[in-house]
Design a protein around this motif. Sequence first.
Motif, mmCIF file in Angstrom:
data_model
loop_
_atom_site.group_PDB
_atom_site.id
_atom_site.type_symbol
_atom_site.label_atom_id
_atom_site.label_comp_id
_atom_site.label_asym_id
_atom_site.label_seq_id
_atom_site.Cartn_x
_atom_site.Cartn_y
_atom_site.Cartn_z
ATOM 1 N N VAL A 1 0.440 -1.094 0.234
ATOM 2 C CA VAL A 1 -0.208 0.184 0.391
ATOM 3 C C VAL A 1 0.673 1.052 0.007
ATOM 4 N N THR A 2 0.382 2.279 -0.375
ATOM 5 C CA THR A 2 1.120 3.985 -0.169
ATOM 6 C C THR A 2 0.940 4.254 1.157
ATOM 7 N N ASP A 3 2.429 4.532 1.462
ATOM 8 C CA ASP A 3 2.291 4.928 2.877
ATOM 9 C C ASP A 3 3.171 6.560 3.080
ATOM 10 N N GLY A 4 3.086 7.118 2.063
ATOM 11 C CA GLY A 4 3.382 8.874 1.650
ATOM 12 C C GLY A 4 4.024 9.223 0.446
ATOM 13 N N VAL A 5 4.140 10.395 0.252
ATOM 14 C CA VAL A 5 4.797 11.153 -0.786
ATOM 15 C C VAL A 5 6.578 11.045 -0.913
ATOM 16 N N LYS A 6 6.867 10.180 -1.774
ATOM 17 C CA LYS A 6 8.229 9.830 -1.695
ATOM 18 C C LYS A 6 8.979 10.843 -3.215
ATOM 19 N N LEU A 7 9.911 11.739 -2.713
ATOM 20 C CA LEU A 7 10.811 12.021 -3.423
ATOM 21 C C LEU A 7 12.093 11.532 -4.153
ATOM 22 N N SER A 8 12.512 10.586 -5.415
ATOM 23 C CA SER A 8 13.975 10.331 -5.290
ATOM 24 C C SER A 8 14.545 11.185 -6.378
ATOM 25 N N SER B 1 23.276 10.001 -15.300
ATOM 26 C CA SER B 1 24.623 10.911 -15.430
ATOM 27 C C SER B 1 25.947 8.769 -16.476
ATOM 28 N N ASP B 2 25.020 8.239 -16.417
ATOM 29 C CA ASP B 2 25.617 7.019 -16.775
ATOM 30 C C ASP B 2 24.131 6.509 -17.614
ATOM 31 N N LYS B 3 23.257 6.520 -19.240
ATOM 32 C CA LYS B 3 22.156 5.681 -18.696
ATOM 33 C C LYS B 3 22.085 4.890 -19.124
ATOM 34 N N THR B 4 23.147 3.960 -18.822
ATOM 35 C CA THR B 4 23.039 3.213 -19.106
ATOM 36 C C THR B 4 22.538 2.161 -17.477
ATOM 37 N N ASP B 5 22.743 2.496 -16.726
ATOM 38 C CA ASP B 5 23.217 2.232 -15.192
ATOM 39 C C ASP B 5 22.784 3.948 -14.365
ATOM 40 N N VAL B 6 21.449 3.746 -14.614
ATOM 41 C CA VAL B 6 21.099 4.916 -14.381
ATOM 42 C C VAL B 6 20.618 4.458 -12.697
ATOM 43 N N LYS B 7 21.408 5.295 -11.424
ATOM 44 C CA LYS B 7 20.861 5.388 -9.791
ATOM 45 C C LYS B 7 20.451 5.476 -9.226
ATOM 46 N N GLU B 8 19.557 5.066 -7.839
ATOM 47 C CA GLU B 8 19.011 6.221 -7.528
ATOM 48 C C GLU B 8 19.796 6.226 -5.639
ATOM 49 N N THR B 9 19.856 7.907 -5.852
ATOM 50 C CA THR B 9 20.832 8.130 -5.165
ATOM 51 C C THR B 9 20.273 8.349 -3.596
ATOM 52 N N ASP B 10 19.059 9.215 -3.665
ATOM 53 C CA ASP B 10 18.246 9.740 -2.081
ATOM 54 C C ASP B 10 17.072 9.446 -2.185
ATOM 55 N N THR B 11 16.814 8.843 -1.421
ATOM 56 C CA THR B 11 14.859 9.108 -0.996
ATOM 57 C C THR B 11 14.393 9.625 -0.242
ATOM 58 N N TYR B 12 13.407 10.462 0.135
ATOM 59 C CA TYR B 12 12.908 11.194 0.965
ATOM 60 C C TYR B 12 11.254 11.070 1.394
ATOM 61 N N VAL B 13 10.650 10.339 1.819
ATOM 62 C CA VAL B 13 9.203 10.298 2.514
ATOM 63 C C VAL B 13 8.476 10.822 3.674
ATOM 64 N N GLU C 1 26.068 15.144 -0.357
ATOM 65 C CA GLU C 1 26.833 14.346 0.437
ATOM 66 C C GLU C 1 25.263 13.635 1.775
ATOM 67 N N GLU C 2 24.022 14.801 2.130
ATOM 68 C CA GLU C 2 23.087 14.192 2.922
ATOM 69 C C GLU C 2 21.834 13.951 2.318
ATOM 70 N N GLY C 3 21.548 14.590 0.862
ATOM 71 C CA GLY C 3 20.472 14.022 0.258
ATOM 72 C C GLY C 3 19.993 15.470 -0.109
ATOM 73 N N PHE C 4 18.334 14.710 0.284
ATOM 74 C CA PHE C 4 17.153 15.566 -0.262
ATOM 75 C C PHE C 4 17.749 16.263 1.862
ATOM 76 N N ILE C 5 16.642 17.535 1.893
ATOM 77 C CA ILE C 5 17.104 18.282 3.549
ATOM 78 C C ILE C 5 15.791 18.874 3.471
ATOM 79 N N CYS C 6 14.766 18.883 4.416
ATOM 80 C CA CYS C 6 12.973 19.429 3.905
ATOM 81 C C CYS C 6 13.808 20.925 4.965
ATOM 82 N N ASN C 7 13.410 22.294 3.954
ATOM 83 C CA ASN C 7 13.859 23.595 5.502
ATOM 84 C C ASN C 7 12.133 23.853 5.778
ATOM 85 N N MET C 8 11.594 23.485 4.921
ATOM 86 C CA MET C 8 10.530 23.889 5.554
ATOM 87 C C MET C 8 9.123 23.250 5.675
#
Length: 685
Positions: free
Chosen positions: A564-571, A576-588, A633-640
Amino acid sequence: MDRRELDVLDRLREKTADVEAPEKLRPENICQMLEEKEQGPERVQKIKKRTWKAGVLAAACVAVVSLAIWKMPGENQYLSDSEVGRSSAGRNGDQSGGNKAYGNDSEDTDNGGGEEIACAEDYSQVYDYIKAYEESMKQASDYMKTETYEEDLFAGGAKSSNADRSTASAETADAGEAEYIAEMGAADGASGEYSETNVRQEGVDEADIVKTDGRYLYVLEDNSREIAVIDTQGQKMEKAASISLEDRGDDCRIYEFYVMPDQKKLALICGSMESHFMLERYPGYMGSGAQEITTVITYDIQDPSHPTEEGEVSQSGNYNSSRMADGYLYLFSDWGISIMDHMEPRDYIPMVNGESMKAENICLPPGREASRYEIVTAIDLKKPKEVKDSIALFTKGGQIYVSNENIYYYEEEWKYSDAVSDCVTTVRKVAYKDGELKAKIQGEFNGYLNDSFSIDEYKGNLRVVTTEGETNSVYVLDKNLKKIGSIKDLAEDERVYSARFMGEVGYFVTFRETDPLFSVDLSDPKNPKIVGELKIPGFSDYLHFYGENRLLGIGMNVDEGAQVTDGVKLSMFDISDKTDVKETDTYVLEHVYSADVSYDYKAALIDPGRNIIGFSGYSMGGEKYFLFEFDEEEGFICNMEEDINGNGMSGTRGVYIKDTLYVVQGNIIEAYGLKDYKKVGDLIL
């Protein structure tokens, strides 16, 4: 029921308004039959419940109309000659083919397209299409009352091939792509003193409900009849002026508007009812025969505290959308025809600036029937009382995508036969430049588009990502809208949720259990290839390039255990490498069940140059505005994370001027400092 469901239901009502269904096929009874016949794991209903439920209802309602049209006696009576050929050959061939290795499908790349758009010779020719539509609807209604209709409707679904698939390897995009990426990155990151509306196409402006020129805020008030002009000098908000429609009748309302700081102009897009239409035709008429009129009213704002009206242009129909390019405003309105006995040209020919359009400016539909118009008018804002050019696309309803050179109008044609639901999308191309409009060519491709981000023009070619039944496809069409490349049978049992193109690379997300992010190498238009595939929990339903090598995704997280969905997600994806896309950070954002940006891209405030990601979201506690930055380094930062106190019917907008963020909802504006994120003021209009 959220706003997206309401939008879906509104569109369904429009498409089925002319068909009277028998009692056993009314919506509530259809839903009951679907529940009784529904198969598959319970988890499918849990994941993104609202959109899956809307999708099931949409499929049922579309089938109600399209099955009748497809299966009724003389089933090809109102199909064009090219459609008849496709239904017996081209479409059937597409069902069995496909590149099993995510490669180019060359067998059908030359099917469809290349037909010039025909314009009417006279009004009687237009009338023939209307009568064909009326007869088609009558036959559909009669067929739906037969005993065999329900059996046909619920006979079952076609199964697509479950062939073994592997990801094709390909080289990354060439120098042309790198140049395009650099240009896009520079444009995306070139933050100035104030923010602008988030638009679909770089270089093509769009109207909105909140704008700024760097000092003044222009806000559509909640009554939809007034634009408030707010002076923000010194971080103090004062209402300096207003632009009102009080003298234009009670039914006149503002939809959106443009502000052009360089030209010192503001253009309102308004709608009103021409209620005298039926009274002129039938004196004493008491019914609802009013017609909607869309109007552009231009104002001089050399002195924003004293705006002065310069002129207006009007056209038939409900406001659909608009675009601004090189000082010209392109207005789109949708006018549905009320079919009556003994119709005269004024009953079915649209008007622009009080005059009936010429037959030669009406583009005939691809098929042999139509019931409405998409009216396009070009206005030179230096001459705001005049129409530069206008054209009308005769149609049964569709959507628009506007590139930097062309307008693409695409419409879905659903058919249902022998338990197979089939969609073909027809696309018409209209060139625009300096206010001149020219109908060019029309083509088609299989499947339907998720939204306008699934269609994109690059170097004269049109690229689309479609959903076809239980699979998905990528098509490349040339400047004549002939298919020259394709990839088929992608992500079986899933559908496209979001897409974004950048130069010679495209990205799209499909979803059912996990979120596959596909990357597509389009450097060779005749041989597009899937070069990367990343599977993660959840899904992104909005994608936005965040600098040169990053792709931002906003969507929903999915609890893998409960599904089940449990929140809005930022990814944040490293591309940089189209053949190897990576998810570097997430925030839920836990317990935030939806975000405006998921269905209204103008609601996003995204500025890579200032490292700002802003949008509103909804939780059980109400609506909140979120402001993020991204750190390597820190990924997503929620400022507000601040409560939104407005409760208007329009969406929420975040706009910045220098170091102040203004959150606007309805008649309430709240200001926050962008250095410490503390509230510095508010204003109630």
